[in-house]
Design a protein around this motif. Structure first.
Motif, PDB file in Angstrom:
ATOM      1  N   LEU A 245       0.822  -1.209   0.000  1.00 29.57           N
ATOM      2  CA  LEU A 245       0.000   0.000   0.000  1.00 29.57           C
ATOM      3  C   LEU A 245       0.857   1.260   0.000  1.00 29.57           C
ATOM      4  O   LEU A 245       0.523   2.234  -0.698  1.00 29.57           O
ATOM      5  N   THR A 246       1.928   1.271   0.782  1.00 24.68           N
ATOM      6  CA  THR A 246       2.731   2.483   0.913  1.00 24.68           C
ATOM      7  C   THR A 246       3.768   2.628  -0.189  1.00 24.68           C
ATOM      8  O   THR A 246       4.116   3.758  -0.557  1.00 24.68           O
ATOM      9  N   ARG A 247       4.273   1.513  -0.719  1.00 20.03           N
ATOM     10  CA  ARG A 247       5.353   1.590  -1.714  1.00 20.03           C
ATOM     11  C   ARG A 247       4.847   1.508  -3.156  1.00 20.03           C
ATOM     12  O   ARG A 247       5.509   2.022  -4.065  1.00 20.03           O
ATOM     13  N   ASP A 248       3.727   0.872  -3.383  1.00 16.18           N
ATOM     14  CA  ASP A 248       3.257   0.646  -4.746  1.00 16.18           C
ATOM     15  C   ASP A 248       1.937   1.358  -5.054  1.00 16.18           C
ATOM     16  O   ASP A 248       1.798   1.989  -6.105  1.00 16.18           O
ATOM     17  N   ILE A 249       0.963   1.245  -4.160  1.00 23.58           N
ATOM     18  CA  ILE A 249      -0.360   1.814  -4.440  1.00 23.58           C
ATOM     19  C   ILE A 249      -0.377   3.325  -4.210  1.00 23.58           C
ATOM     20  O   ILE A 249      -0.852   4.092  -5.056  1.00 23.58           O
ATOM     21  N   LEU A 250       0.128   3.773  -3.072  1.00 25.74           N
ATOM     22  CA  LEU A 250       0.062   5.199  -2.728  1.00 25.74           C
ATOM     23  C   LEU A 250       0.770   6.092  -3.746  1.00 25.74           C
ATOM     24  O   LEU A 250       0.208   7.122  -4.143  1.00 25.74           O
ATOM     25  N   PRO A 251       1.989   5.753  -4.220  1.00 24.68           N
ATOM     26  CA  PRO A 251       2.582   6.606  -5.264  1.00 24.68           C
ATOM     27  C   PRO A 251       1.750   6.649  -6.539  1.00 24.68           C
ATOM     28  O   PRO A 251       1.750   7.659  -7.245  1.00 24.68           O
ATOM     29  N   GLY A 252       1.038   5.560  -6.832  1.00 26.54           N
ATOM     30  CA  GLY A 252       0.230   5.546  -8.044  1.00 26.54           C
ATOM     31  C   GLY A 252      -0.996   6.433  -7.989  1.00 26.54           C
ATOM     32  O   GLY A 252      -1.493   6.871  -9.025  1.00 26.54           O
ATOM     33  N   VAL A 253      -1.501   6.709  -6.786  1.00 28.37           N
ATOM     34  CA  VAL A 253      -2.690   7.562  -6.654  1.00 28.37           C
ATOM     35  C   VAL A 253      -2.314   8.981  -6.257  1.00 28.37           C
ATOM     36  O   VAL A 253      -3.202   9.822  -6.068  1.00 28.37           O
ATOM     37  N   SER A 254      -1.020   9.284  -6.131  1.00 24.48           N
ATOM     38  CA  SER A 254      -0.614  10.604  -5.654  1.00 24.48           C
ATOM     39  C   SER A 254      -0.985  11.717  -6.623  1.00 24.48           C
ATOM     40  O   SER A 254      -1.328  12.828  -6.197  1.00 24.48           O
ATOM     41  N   GLY A 255      -0.946  11.444  -7.943  1.00 21.09           N
ATOM     42  CA  GLY A 255      -1.296  12.474  -8.919  1.00 21.09           C
ATOM     43  C   GLY A 255      -2.721  12.966  -8.765  1.00 21.09           C
ATOM     44  O   GLY A 255      -2.956  14.169  -8.577  1.00 21.09           O
ATOM     45  N   PRO A 256      -3.734  12.087  -8.845  1.00 19.11           N
ATOM     46  CA  PRO A 256      -5.113  12.539  -8.627  1.00 19.11           C
ATOM     47  C   PRO A 256      -5.337  13.153  -7.254  1.00 19.11           C
ATOM     48  O   PRO A 256      -6.124  14.087  -7.118  1.00 19.11           O
ATOM     49  N   VAL A 257      -4.653  12.657  -6.232  1.00 21.22           N
ATOM     50  CA  VAL A 257      -4.832  13.207  -4.884  1.00 21.22           C
ATOM     51  C   VAL A 257      -4.329  14.644  -4.829  1.00 21.22           C
ATOM     52  O   VAL A 257      -4.994  15.531  -4.253  1.00 21.22           O
ATOM     53  N   ILE A 258      -3.165  14.918  -5.428  1.00 19.85           N
ATOM     54  CA  ILE A 258      -2.628  16.279  -5.440  1.00 19.85           C
ATOM     55  C   ILE A 258      -3.572  17.211  -6.197  1.00 19.85           C
ATOM     56  O   ILE A 258      -3.867  18.331  -5.742  1.00 19.85           O
ATOM     57  N   ALA A 259      -4.058  16.761  -7.354  1.00 20.00           N
ATOM     58  CA  ALA A 259      -4.968  17.588  -8.133  1.00 20.00           C
ATOM     59  C   ALA A 259      -6.270  17.847  -7.377  1.00 20.00           C
ATOM     60  O   ALA A 259      -6.781  18.972  -7.352  1.00 20.00           O
ATOM     61  N   TYR A 260      -6.806  16.814  -6.741  1.00 19.24           N
ATOM     62  CA  TYR A 260      -8.053  16.970  -5.993  1.00 19.24           C
ATOM     63  C   TYR A 260      -7.852  17.884  -4.787  1.00 19.24           C
ATOM     64  O   TYR A 260      -8.757  18.656  -4.429  1.00 19.24           O
ATOM     65  N   THR A 261      -6.681  17.827  -4.170  1.00 18.73           N
ATOM     66  CA  THR A 261      -6.416  18.652  -2.992  1.00 18.73           C
ATOM     67  C   THR A 261      -6.471  20.135  -3.330  1.00 18.73           C
ATOM     68  O   THR A 261      -7.079  20.935  -2.601  1.00 18.73           O
TER      69      THR A 261
END
Length: 339
Positions: A245-261
């Motif tokens: 979750l922390t090494r593979d999944i979280l970096p993959g969702v960071s782009g949409p999360v930053i944009a949504y933030t």
């Protein structure tokens, strides 16, 4: 051996390649509007954002306005002292007691002593109150956004990765929270709570109802990532769920999360201003843009500058954050921006 003279060859036909054919070791060029050199492989979301923001003048202006507001909020006590007035200090000499406390001078009392004029009746300095109001508005907006992003990202990743009963429970909780009349509940809770820290309570209440939106975005992204080859390889290699979750999944969702933030922040600023305007947000004497706009309604005919100044600051802050958020969404989550 005969040699052919070099010269311009025939124009490429509709089906011919525009350049030399790739060698055996080169990868085919991906389809898309951006050249390969503009988006190098392995670029992080922040690298993509920095590269694209440099190419958009309007977004650079929005980023400058955002940084200016953040700097103004951080340095509000020093800026107020620079103007020579505290936000709660009365200046009776700046208003006319024979005209209902109207500011002396033109444009709401703007003068070398009061850079943005004064409040009617009280004579409080508008510059000091505006910069301290920026501190309150941005503090509530950033803190509530942090709660929403952390809670929504955690819930979305858990629902998408573990699935089954976890996904069912969290998805129903998202639906329940989103269907709740949040504004009415905010007004009711903030009206009942009297002797509490208003900023802390308002931050918690706003954050309580904001997390399902980002949780749904992250859940959908996680569902598409958990079956990727590198995730399966990590699972086969013995990696635990937390590491995946922390090494593979979280970096993959960071782009949409930053944009949504960045798109959440202007909504939070508007919500805080609306609650303060309705009288259930920040209470006097703590300054707030929404509170100042609510108080200025009684004077908009005799002193329109009292209404214009806080409204202009609120408008510029929301507009700058919105334009910056739209640009980051187009860069970091283009499919989400088109949907």
């Amino acid at each position: 051996m005969t040699t052919t003279a070099s010269g311009p060859g025939p124009a490429p036909g509709p089906g011919s390649a525009p350049g030399p054919a790739p060698g055996p070791g080169s990868a085919p060029r991906p389809a898309g509007p951006a050249p390969a050199e503009d988006v190098p492989a392995g670029s992080s979301p922040w690298q993509l954002a920095r590269r694209e923001l440099r190419r958009r003048p309007a977004v650079r202006v929005s980023l400058g306005v955002v940084l200016l507001f953040v700097l103004m909020a951080v340095t509000a006590p020093w800026l107020g002292a620079l103007g020579g007035w505290s936000p709660d200090e009365f200046d009776k000499s700046a208003v006319d007691p024979y005209l209902g406390g109207q500011p002396l001078g033109s444009l709401g009392g703007i003068s070398p002593e009061h850079w943005l004029g004064v409040e009617p009746v009280s004579g409080r300095d508008l510059f000091a109150r505006v910069v301290h109001g920026a501190q309150v508005s941005l503090l509530v907006a950033f803190a509530a956004t942090a709660i929403v992003v952390v809670a929504g990202t955690a819930a979305g990743i858990a629902a998408g990765y573990f699935g089954g009963r976890t996904d069912a429970v969290l998805s129903r909780l998202m639906d329940l929270t989103m269907s709740f009349p949040s504004l009415i509940f905010m007004i009711a809770m903030l009206s009942v709570a009297k002797d509490v820290n208003r900023i802390l309570l308002m931050t918690a209440v706003i954050g309580l109802f904001g997390w399902p939106g980002i949780a749904r975005v992250v859940r959908g992204q996680t569902l598409s990532l958990k079956h990727r080859e590198y995730v399966d390889a990590a699972r086969v290699g013995g990696a635990g769920s937390w590491r995946i979750l922390t090494r593979d999944i979280l970096p993959g969702v960071s782009g949409p999360v930053i944009a949504y933030t960045t798109l959440l922040i202007p909504g939070m600023i508007s919500t805080e201003a609306a609650l303060s305007y309705l009288g259930v947000g920040v209470r006097p004497p703590t300054p707030s843009w929404g509170q100042m706009i609510a108080e200025s309604v009684a004077f908009y005919e005799t002193d329109p500058m009292y209404f214009v100044i806080p409204s202009t600051f609120l408008f510029l802050a929301v507009l700058a954050f919105t334009l910056l958020g739209d640009a980051l969404r187009d860069i970091l989550d283009p499919r989400g921006g088109r949907s």
